[in-house]
Structures are given as structure tokens and as C-alpha cells.
Design a protein around this motif. Sequence first.
Motif, PDB file in Angstrom:
ATOM      1  N   GLY A 310       0.811  -1.211   0.000  1.00 16.09           N
ATOM      2  CA  GLY A 310       0.000   0.000   0.000  1.00 16.09           C
ATOM      3  C   GLY A 310       0.841   1.256   0.000  1.00 16.09           C
ATOM      4  O   GLY A 310       0.532   2.233  -0.701  1.00 16.09           O
ATOM      5  N   LEU A 311       1.908   1.266   0.762  1.00 19.22           N
ATOM      6  CA  LEU A 311       2.792   2.431   0.806  1.00 19.22           C
ATOM      7  C   LEU A 311       3.542   2.593  -0.509  1.00 19.22           C
ATOM      8  O   LEU A 311       3.765   3.722  -0.969  1.00 19.22           O
ATOM      9  CB  LEU A 311       3.765   2.311   1.979  1.00 19.22           C
ATOM     10  CG  LEU A 311       3.126   2.470   3.354  1.00 19.22           C
ATOM     11  CD1 LEU A 311       4.126   2.130   4.461  1.00 19.22           C
ATOM     12  CD2 LEU A 311       2.585   3.881   3.550  1.00 19.22           C
ATOM     13  N   VAL A 312       3.937   1.495  -1.112  1.00 21.94           N
ATOM     14  CA  VAL A 312       4.584   1.576  -2.426  1.00 21.94           C
ATOM     15  C   VAL A 312       3.616   2.182  -3.439  1.00 21.94           C
ATOM     16  O   VAL A 312       3.989   3.045  -4.244  1.00 21.94           O
ATOM     17  CB  VAL A 312       5.072   0.189  -2.887  1.00 21.94           C
ATOM     18  CG1 VAL A 312       5.561   0.232  -4.331  1.00 21.94           C
ATOM     19  CG2 VAL A 312       6.195  -0.316  -1.972  1.00 21.94           C
ATOM     20  N   ALA A 313       2.342   1.754  -3.406  1.00 19.29           N
ATOM     21  CA  ALA A 313       1.336   2.313  -4.316  1.00 19.29           C
ATOM     22  C   ALA A 313       1.120   3.796  -4.047  1.00 19.29           C
ATOM     23  O   ALA A 313       1.001   4.599  -4.984  1.00 19.29           O
ATOM     24  CB  ALA A 313       0.027   1.548  -4.165  1.00 19.29           C
ATOM     25  N   ALA A 346      -1.784   7.891   2.624  1.00 16.87           N
ATOM     26  CA  ALA A 346      -2.159   6.518   2.976  1.00 16.87           C
ATOM     27  C   ALA A 346      -2.596   6.488   4.431  1.00 16.87           C
ATOM     28  O   ALA A 346      -1.960   7.112   5.292  1.00 16.87           O
ATOM     29  CB  ALA A 346      -1.000   5.555   2.753  1.00 16.87           C
ATOM     30  N   ARG A 347      -3.679   5.798   4.685  1.00 12.11           N
ATOM     31  CA  ARG A 347      -4.115   5.586   6.077  1.00 12.11           C
ATOM     32  C   ARG A 347      -4.451   4.111   6.250  1.00 12.11           C
ATOM     33  O   ARG A 347      -4.765   3.398   5.279  1.00 12.11           O
ATOM     34  CB  ARG A 347      -5.308   6.465   6.443  1.00 12.11           C
ATOM     35  CG  ARG A 347      -6.583   6.186   5.676  1.00 12.11           C
ATOM     36  CD  ARG A 347      -7.667   7.188   6.045  1.00 12.11           C
ATOM     37  NE  ARG A 347      -8.902   6.953   5.307  1.00 12.11           N
ATOM     38  CZ  ARG A 347      -9.901   6.200   5.745  1.00 12.11           C
ATOM     39  NH1 ARG A 347      -9.821   5.605   6.940  1.00 12.11           N
ATOM     40  NH2 ARG A 347     -10.995   6.033   5.015  1.00 12.11           N
ATOM     41  N   VAL A 367     -14.075   3.526  -5.161  1.00  8.18           N
ATOM     42  CA  VAL A 367     -12.811   2.799  -5.076  1.00  8.18           C
ATOM     43  C   VAL A 367     -12.429   2.425  -6.504  1.00  8.18           C
ATOM     44  O   VAL A 367     -13.198   1.757  -7.206  1.00  8.18           O
ATOM     45  CB  VAL A 367     -12.929   1.540  -4.196  1.00  8.18           C
ATOM     46  CG1 VAL A 367     -11.637   0.735  -4.237  1.00  8.18           C
ATOM     47  CG2 VAL A 367     -13.277   1.911  -2.761  1.00  8.18           C
ATOM     48  N   ASP A 368     -11.281   2.875  -6.955  1.00 12.23           N
ATOM     49  CA  ASP A 368     -10.865   2.637  -8.333  1.00 12.23           C
ATOM     50  C   ASP A 368     -10.058   1.357  -8.501  1.00 12.23           C
ATOM     51  O   ASP A 368     -10.169   0.671  -9.515  1.00 12.23           O
ATOM     52  CB  ASP A 368     -10.030   3.825  -8.830  1.00 12.23           C
ATOM     53  CG  ASP A 368     -10.797   5.136  -8.746  1.00 12.23           C
ATOM     54  OD1 ASP A 368     -11.815   5.255  -9.442  1.00 12.23           O
ATOM     55  OD2 ASP A 368     -10.385   6.015  -7.964  1.00 12.23           O
ATOM     56  N   VAL A 369      -9.215   1.059  -7.504  1.00 16.07           N
ATOM     57  CA  VAL A 369      -8.339  -0.111  -7.588  1.00 16.07           C
ATOM     58  C   VAL A 369      -8.337  -0.818  -6.241  1.00 16.07           C
ATOM     59  O   VAL A 369      -8.249  -0.167  -5.188  1.00 16.07           O
ATOM     60  CB  VAL A 369      -6.888   0.288  -7.954  1.00 16.07           C
ATOM     61  CG1 VAL A 369      -5.984  -0.937  -7.985  1.00 16.07           C
ATOM     62  CG2 VAL A 369      -6.849   1.012  -9.290  1.00 16.07           C
ATOM     63  N   VAL A 370      -8.443  -2.133  -6.269  1.00 15.57           N
ATOM     64  CA  VAL A 370      -8.255  -2.940  -5.062  1.00 15.57           C
ATOM     65  C   VAL A 370      -6.972  -3.743  -5.222  1.00 15.57           C
ATOM     66  O   VAL A 370      -6.785  -4.447  -6.225  1.00 15.57           O
ATOM     67  CB  VAL A 370      -9.447  -3.877  -4.808  1.00 15.57           C
ATOM     68  CG1 VAL A 370      -9.105  -4.905  -3.718  1.00 15.57           C
ATOM     69  CG2 VAL A 370     -10.672  -3.083  -4.391  1.00 15.57           C
ATOM     70  N   LEU A 371      -6.082  -3.601  -4.249  1.00 16.47           N
ATOM     71  CA  LEU A 371      -4.881  -4.426  -4.154  1.00 16.47           C
ATOM     72  C   LEU A 371      -5.153  -5.489  -3.105  1.00 16.47           C
ATOM     73  O   LEU A 371      -5.576  -5.165  -1.994  1.00 16.47           O
ATOM     74  CB  LEU A 371      -3.673  -3.580  -3.740  1.00 16.47           C
ATOM     75  CG  LEU A 371      -3.349  -2.374  -4.621  1.00 16.47           C
ATOM     76  CD1 LEU A 371      -2.388  -1.438  -3.898  1.00 16.47           C
ATOM     77  CD2 LEU A 371      -2.754  -2.818  -5.943  1.00 16.47           C
ATOM     78  N   MET A 372      -4.912  -6.729  -3.436  1.00 18.08           N
ATOM     79  CA  MET A 372      -5.218  -7.797  -2.477  1.00 18.08           C
ATOM     80  C   MET A 372      -4.099  -8.835  -2.457  1.00 18.08           C
ATOM     81  O   MET A 372      -3.582  -9.226  -3.499  1.00 18.08           O
ATOM     82  CB  MET A 372      -6.564  -8.451  -2.792  1.00 18.08           C
ATOM     83  CG  MET A 372      -6.736  -8.893  -4.229  1.00 18.08           C
ATOM     84  SD  MET A 372      -8.426  -9.419  -4.622  1.00 18.08           S
ATOM     85  CE  MET A 372      -8.532 -10.949  -3.708  1.00 18.08           C
TER      86      MET A 372
END
Length: 446
Positions: A310-313, A346-347, A367-372
Motif C-alpha cells: 500500500g505504501l509503495v502504491a 495513505a491511512r 474505489v478505483d483499484v483494489v490491491l489484495m
Amino acid sequence: MTKRLQDAHALHGPDRPRKGSEGARAGTPVCPHAQTCGACQHVNEPYAAQLARKDARVAELFGGFEDAELRPILGMDDPFRYRNKVVSPYAPGKKLPGAAPGGRAEKGKGSRGDRAREARGRRTAGRARHEILCGMYAAHSHRIVPTDGCLVENEQAKQVILAIRSLMPRFGIEPYREDAHSGFLRHAVVRVGHTSGEMLVTLVTNGREFPGSRAFCRELARRCPGITTVVQNVNERQTNVILGEREQVLYGPGFILDQLCGLSFRISSQSFYQVNAVQTEVLYRQAVELARFSGTERAVDAYCGTGTIGLVAAKHGAAQVVGVDSVASAIRDARENARHNGVENARFVVGDAGAFMREAAAGGEQVDVVLMDPPRAGSSEEFLESLAACAPARAVYISCNPETQARDVRQLERRGYRLRTLQPVDMFPHTDHIETVALLEREGGR
């Protein structure tokens, strides 16, 4: 097999090996423990052949998805010594001639018997009662295979494991005897910062009292100068789980720092952090590339852990990232990592990622993108339903188990998504494990 994979095999197969695979064909060291250790099933096989087999497995699992691009696996330039986390048990071996009773008390709880045993340990310091075994467990057993050298483990970390073994008799520390639940030192876990070189040593003990711990840590750090911190983790349970719940810092700050994709991460004894930093960067950069962030997207990082992806994104194109995980300690680490890196877009929240997305959908939040990045068991049907209800334009699914990922992708295709791209990454050379990144897009957009 898809045409893309056939072309990849023509380019990278046995006649033209992939970059980094030449050394695995000739002139590389051979592991003498391959038949007994069980950790690396294919360590003595040519690396190009390993990669080809993994490509074939991915094609078998995902070849039926219409119009999906199956990319060739991304292997390592140097597929050795890549594990930056080394774990070793300690156990007694054969009894040594002339050995006297003694050693660290098995529980260290302060009873009269415990104090007497500790006194005996001090009197016999420097003389081991048994040989001390360390290394890896044989496959499907708790029989230790002594491995003073390992082709996949970080060499500096391995030297720490051996230094601990050599210091144990001097300090009267008895190795843990699993059948009797006695002895003091159960495991050592050594983590090495890939870029920083800092080393965190976690000593897992069968009791809290550790007389002489300061002198032990000083001598260990003198022998292995890369050590910056030592933590004692107390595990008094009769269990196969390595770490206990209680711990204390014996030396240094209690954590190390490492860099990943231009960000700095704080790693403690219980933090989840990928063991192959080189390929983790490859994996995360692929995920961010497939997400196609343009600076305007709002992303949800489901199963976010300590917030790495998430932080990289957030740092590489997402306008805003919300990380969600049910483990409170992981969210604390994620928040600290965000503060440490000065990432303000980011939170991180404690909760169920599926419930979070259902609430976002009900509230009309975009929400545009979900990273999972779910565990090996994959996602639940409830989570996949929540993702579909939230209706992001793209989902980037990172998996350590392509079998369960293929199952989940089929579920998402029934809910209006299509698999567009699948990128395998060789995170664990010489094993059967495959990491994959999948891009799914919602049909017709929003």
C-alpha cells in the motif's frame, strides 16, 4: 500452452537459458543436504529447468482463461543466498564423554530447584553435556539436519546461528529438549536488512529468566559485528509454533530498518516481511505497474499487513490508499511505516477488508483499484462478493498460491471481471512455490 509462453520458452529454454540461470547449469555449488533437508526440493537442478516447470504449472492453471496474457516467470539473476530470514532450532545431540549435569534451568521461574539448576549451569559453563544440533528439520519431521552451510540462506545470518551454538556451553545454556519440554534455548531467528545490512536476532527461550544475557549479547555482537539488536522471545508452551507472545529487548533498539522500492521499513521480531527482498521489489513493481496508477485513483489495500504494498502504491501514483487488516499489531506497524516515510496519502484501519468495502459501496464511496494479497488459502466468497459490490475498475491480486488464486479468479469472472494479465515471480527458487500477480478488469468499466 499459450503462444506467449511458447515464445518465452523458445527464448529462455535450455538452448538459451534465462538471465542468471547459466550458473545453475554448471560450476555452481551442489547442496549435500538436498535429499535429507526437504526445504529446497530442486536445489540441485538447473535453474532454467525449474523456471520452465513453473511456467508450465501456471499455464496448466490459467490457460483456460480466455484472452488472458500469461507472461513468463521472472526469475533471479542469482538464485542463491536469497533468504534474509534464517530460522534454526537448537536441540541436544549425543551425550559427550565425561559430561556433567548442568546448564540453564528449563523454565527459569525462580523456584528453589530452578536456582539450583542455574547454579549448576554456572559451575559447568564452558562444558557442554551434549553436542548441540542446529540447522533445518528434515521433511515432515522434527529431526534436525545439521546444516553449517546452506545455499539459500544469507551467509551472515547463518554465521550468527553457528556463533550462538558455539557460545551456549560457555554461558551454560542448554538446548531445548522437545520431548521433555526442558532446556532453555528453543530457536534463533535472524533477520538481515537487504540494503542496510543490519541484523536482528531473536532468541526464543523456554523461560524468561536469562542470567548473563547482557554478557552473552555483547560477545555475540563482538563475533558478528552486523548485529544491531537482540530480542528475547519467551515461549513456554508445548507447541510447534516458534514464537511466544512475551518478549523483551536485550540489546539495541529492538528493530532494524530496511529499504524496499525506495521506502524505509521498520522490521521487528514479529513483523511480517518478505524473506526475498530482491524478488519482493520485482513483485511490488509489477503490481503497481499493472494497477496503472495515474495520480487520481483511490485504492484499497486489502490484507495490507504492515502496509508495504500500500505504501509503495501511495508513493508511486495512487492519489489515496486505505489499508485494511484485521491484525491490530500489523496496522500499528503500517501506521509507523507511513509516518517514518512521510507518506501522507495513505491511512490504515483495523477491520475486515470485506466489510470495509461493503460499507464503502453502501455509502457511495468510489474505489478505483483494489490491491489484495490474501493468505495461501485465498479469499473468502464473502470478500469476493464485497469486492464486486464495491465495483473497482481494476483488481490486482497478489498470491502465494496460484491454485487458490485460479479458483478466486473464476469466482470474480462470474461477478463481472476478466483476467487480463498474469505475471509469475520466482520468490523462492529451488522450491515448488510460485508467486503470481493477476490483473482483473471490470467488464464495461464502471
